[in-house]
Design an enzyme around this catalytic site. Structure first.
Site, PDB file in Angstrom:
ATOM      1  N   GLU A 190      -9.359 -24.109  -5.454  1.00  0.00           N
ATOM      2  CA  GLU A 190     -10.203 -24.465  -6.581  1.00  0.00           C
ATOM      3  C   GLU A 190     -11.578 -23.838  -6.342  1.00  0.00           C
ATOM      4  OE1 GLU A 190     -12.544 -28.239  -8.494  1.00  0.00           O
ATOM      5  OE2 GLU A 190     -12.345 -27.922  -6.364  1.00  0.00           O
ATOM      6  N   ASP A 239      -9.267 -27.869  -2.265  1.00  0.00           N
ATOM      7  CA  ASP A 239     -10.350 -28.392  -3.089  1.00  0.00           C
ATOM      8  C   ASP A 239     -11.700 -27.782  -2.687  1.00  0.00           C
ATOM      9  OD1 ASP A 239     -11.227 -30.572  -5.033  1.00  0.00           O
ATOM     10  OD2 ASP A 239     -12.502 -31.012  -3.308  1.00  0.00           O
TER      11      ASP A 239
END
Ligand code: CA
Length: 494
Positions: free
Chosen positions: A265, A235
């Site tokens: 991400e 993330d």
């Protein structure tokens, strides 16, 4: 064996109550036979909001729903035993387990402590006040509910580079924590939006602290000793120094699994930015194709005004096909969420055919598109109800990837509204002809080669009834309805 197919097995509004680990266990076998090869699970550890945390507010990486912390033992998705069972059953079903992990920040500290901070211009994070002053900040994480089990590491202000709230004086904003690292500057090798995008939210983790770095390496190894780990979804990568993942991913591949699948991400549509990031991490991981998602969003909004020949323009899968994880939507882009740019339902069958059946990219299916979702939330003071319908043909498209997305590819992108491509198959596995329209229906000529003369083709999605017989010259016209997609395959190979 056709390519990998990921399923993001959650969304922002996945129901509270601890049912998700149980649900994925029950569905594992069905997913495997559909053709899903890897499941991306939401963060499995305790977030600051306890049983109500989606998982992006990391509190304790070592609490997989095992300790009474933040009001619950279980996480939103279930307790540790249910997670272990789910991972075991997924593994037995030959489905890889991809874990979501948020290293960038921590939230919900157990204690506040006196720190020295400097105010930062939130719009240009490189503008840091010269004057440091004392305040209290929530930067001490002792995990009293865990009592030192699994790890004795205590996080304090030396483990963080910035915070967004201070007390005495009571202020909120962006504050640089004065520490021993980087001469008072933020971490480098992060995205340069806002000057330096190290700080996102909460207590921002200080990766230059060697003890922090070692603890995060230890955690990765520890996790793989507790539950099945086949990969990670990282993330907020644009807020984390690239050098950290360059080291960490290599270390995980050495100690956990050589062919660990890792996708970061890095939410940025600009190809040059993504290319430089992939350079910095030595091309050890893949990133989500944000640009292609935006093309899908635009195409779905513009309807017949969109030129389908340009659908892959500026996409990562075109530029760096080996490092692209292609998506249609995710938990951040779904309606009412922070990066909302949802793809309208009518276009989803087309978009999924474009990510699932082509040669390049690792496609990732989104839970609500497979199973549907309905939820309510507030946006701009308004109470809204959202209905995300299941995309009826999606299980068949996932299945078709395994069965028919084989061999070399010929593009038929020669009309603004009627496009398609041929997968020519291999000696061992059949191919297909994919035709789609964002305007009126029509038909597309495809040359399959003389070897296919006389074969009968049908639309495996059933969108178009009837049969097409390949001509003596190996050519045929393959029809498609308006605003639809058809996947034509050899009836004998079905
Ligand atoms: Ca950061």
């Amino acid at each position: 064996m056709a390519g990998r197919t990921l399923l993001q097995f959650f969304h922002w509004y996945t129901q509270d109550g601890g049912g998700l680990w149980k649900e994925v266990t029950e569905k594992a076998e069905c997913l495997a036979s559909m053709g899903i090869t890897d499941v991306w699970l939401p963060p499995a550890y305790k977030g600051a909001a306890g049983g109500f945390s989606v998982g992006y507010d990391t509190y304790d990486l070592f609490d997989l729903g095992e300790f009474d912390q933040k009001g619950t033992v279980a996480t939103k998705y279930g307790d540790r035993a249910a997670l272990e069972h789910a991972c075991r059953v997924l593994n037995e079903s030959n489905i890889g387990v991809i874990h979501d992990v948020v290293f960038n920040h921590k939230m919900g500290a157990d204690e506040k402590e006196a720190v020295r901070v400097r105010r930062v211009n939130p719009d240009d994070r490189t503008q840091i006040d010269d004057d440091a002053f004392e305040a209290f900040a929530y930067t001490r994480f002792t995990f009293p509910g865990r009592g030192g089990a699994h790890s004795k590491f205590v996080w304090d202000h030396k483990c963080f580079s910035g915070v967004d709230v201070i007390e005495n004086p009571d202020e909120s904003g962006v504050f640089k924590v004065v520490n021993d690292y980087g001469n008072g500057e933020w971490n480098d090798e992060v995205d340069n939006e806002l000057g330096n995008f190290d700080f996102l939210m909460g207590a921002d983790v200080e990766f230059r602290n060697k003890a922090v770095y070692e603890e995060l390496k230890y955690w990765g190894q520890w996790l793989s000793g507790q539950v099945r780990v086949d990969g990670f979804r990282l993330d907020a990568a644009k807020h984390i120094p690239a050098w950290f993942f360059r080291d960490w991913v290599g270390h995980m591949r050495q100690t956990v699994k050589e062919d660990l699948f890792v996708v970061a991400e890095y939410w940025h549509p600009d190809m040059d930015t993504l290319k430089s990031y992939l350079d910095l991490v030595d091309h050890q991981l893949a990133v989500f194709d944000v640009a292609l998602h935006h093309r899908f969003h635009e195409a779905s909004k513009q309807g017949g005004d969109f030129d389908m020949r340009t659908i892959f323009e500026g996409s990562l899968v075109s530029a760096l096909p080996d490092h692209a994880v292609t998506i249609v939507d995710n938990h951040d882009t779904q309606p009412l969420q922070s990066l909302e740019a949802a793809v309208d339902p009518w276009f989803k069958p087309l978009a999924y055919a474009l990510i699932l059946l082509r040669e390049h990219g690792v496609p990732c299916v989104f839970y609500p598109d497979l199973y549907g979702a309905s939820y309510t939330d507030e946006k701009d003071g308004e109470h809204l109800s959202i209905e995300m319908p299941a995309i009826g043909c999606l299980p068949m498209l996932v299945n078709a990837r395994q069965r028919f997305a084989h061999g070399s590819q010929t593009d038929l992108f020669d009309d603004p509204h009627l496009v398609g491509f041929i997968r020519h198959g291999t000696a061992d596995a059949p191919g297909c002809v994919v035709v789609m329209s964002n305007g009126e229906g029509g038909e597309k000529f495809a040359d399959l080669g003389g070897g296919n003369a006389g074969k009968t083709y049908v639309d495996i999605l059933g969108h178009h009834q009837g049969e097409i017989v390949i001509g003596e010259d190996g050519r045929a016209a393959f029809p498609v309805g308006g605003g639809s997609v058809s996947v034509w395959v050899d009836n004998a190979a079905r």
